[in-house]
Design a protein around this motif. Sequence first.
Motif, PDB file in Angstrom:
ATOM      1  N   LYS A  54       0.711  -1.254  -0.005  1.00 35.94           N
ATOM      2  CA  LYS A  54       0.054   0.186  -0.063  1.00 35.94           C
ATOM      3  C   LYS A  54       0.791   1.228   0.174  1.00 35.94           C
ATOM      4  O   LYS A  54       0.583   2.201  -0.778  1.00 35.94           O
ATOM      5  CB  LYS A  54      -0.901   0.052   1.219  1.00 35.94           C
ATOM      6  N   SER A  55       1.822   1.267   0.938  1.00 41.16           N
ATOM      7  CA  SER A  55       2.607   2.334   1.113  1.00 41.16           C
ATOM      8  C   SER A  55       3.520   2.567  -0.180  1.00 41.16           C
ATOM      9  O   SER A  55       3.726   3.751  -0.770  1.00 41.16           O
ATOM     10  CB  SER A  55       3.394   2.486   2.310  1.00 41.16           C
ATOM     11  N   ASP A  78      -1.451   5.899   8.217  1.00 38.67           N
ATOM     12  CA  ASP A  78      -1.291   4.668   9.004  1.00 38.67           C
ATOM     13  C   ASP A  78      -0.489   5.295  10.160  1.00 38.67           C
ATOM     14  O   ASP A  78       0.723   5.085  10.509  1.00 38.67           O
ATOM     15  CB  ASP A  78      -0.272   3.823   8.282  1.00 38.67           C
ATOM     16  N   VAL A  83       5.351   4.961   7.118  1.00 39.03           N
ATOM     17  CA  VAL A  83       6.456   4.900   6.729  1.00 39.03           C
ATOM     18  C   VAL A  83       6.788   6.073   5.433  1.00 39.03           C
ATOM     19  O   VAL A  83       7.714   6.345   5.138  1.00 39.03           O
ATOM     20  CB  VAL A  83       6.694   3.525   5.868  1.00 39.03           C
ATOM     21  N   ASP A 156      -2.582   6.929   2.066  1.00 40.46           N
ATOM     22  CA  ASP A 156      -1.883   5.556   2.449  1.00 40.46           C
ATOM     23  C   ASP A 156      -2.629   5.077   3.581  1.00 40.46           C
ATOM     24  O   ASP A 156      -2.819   6.030   4.779  1.00 40.46           O
ATOM     25  CB  ASP A 156      -0.491   5.911   2.852  1.00 40.46           C
TER      26      ASP A 156
END
Length: 214
Positions: A54-55, A78, A83, A156
């Motif tokens: 995803k990121s 997140d 991240v 994200d």
Amino acid sequence: MSRWMRKRGLIAGTNPKSAAAETYRRLRTGIELANRTAGMKTIAIASAEPGEGKSTASANLAIAYAQANRSVLLIDSDLRAPVQHRIFDLPNETGLSTALAGRCGIAEAIRPTAFANLQVVCAGPIPSNPTELLDSDGMTALLEAAKERFDIVIVDTPSLAAGADALIVSDKCDGAVLVIRRGKTKFDAVAKAKESLESCRARLVGAVFNRTGR
Ligand SMILES: Nc1ncnc2c1ncn2[C@@H]1O[C@H](COP(=O)(O)OP(=O)(O)O)[C@@H](O)[C@H]1O
Ligand SMILES: [Mg+2]
């Protein structure tokens, strides 16, 4: 470019001629269409489980948009395992968590990146109450304000299986993209993720089959 980027390869940014960069451009075109026909501006990048990409997909899609001269805001929602600050080599002392907690203004949380047209709201320090922060009127207002200022807002998200956070965020977005790690994510998990996304406000606008060659 951050070490993370060099090591893990932000494909769209580092090698725009690659097949992967082409995939992100195609996804961008699909979202553009949804944007034009249905006014979709906030797009949640979701997946069933952690580690599906995803990121990575969020960052690449954001770069693909920025390279098309659209102003892009990438938000790392997140709050438990952020991240994006590492991907774009940005400070993380202020971000979404501190803005939602009222400890900084949103303007302070929006950071420029090495890419023209692309700005990022990092997740900020890990808060004790992530679900509460994301499930707030402040988060709704932040996304609405971002829509006014940017051509596209890419969000994200945490994995859908990890709790309520991802659905809460997706429900506040116009559209969602489901990332599926081919060969790893079980069919049932994908079906469940799709079902839960369909129960929220965001319309599913696309899917990414990640790591197809592995
Ligand atoms: N297409 C890809 N090819 C190689 N490695 C990838 C790819 N997509 C993701 N990864 C790697 O897999 C790990 C998990 O990716 P990440 O984007 O952080 O997943 P998620 O956000 O879904 O947890 C990271 O180490 C990332 O660099
Ligand atoms: Mg992630």
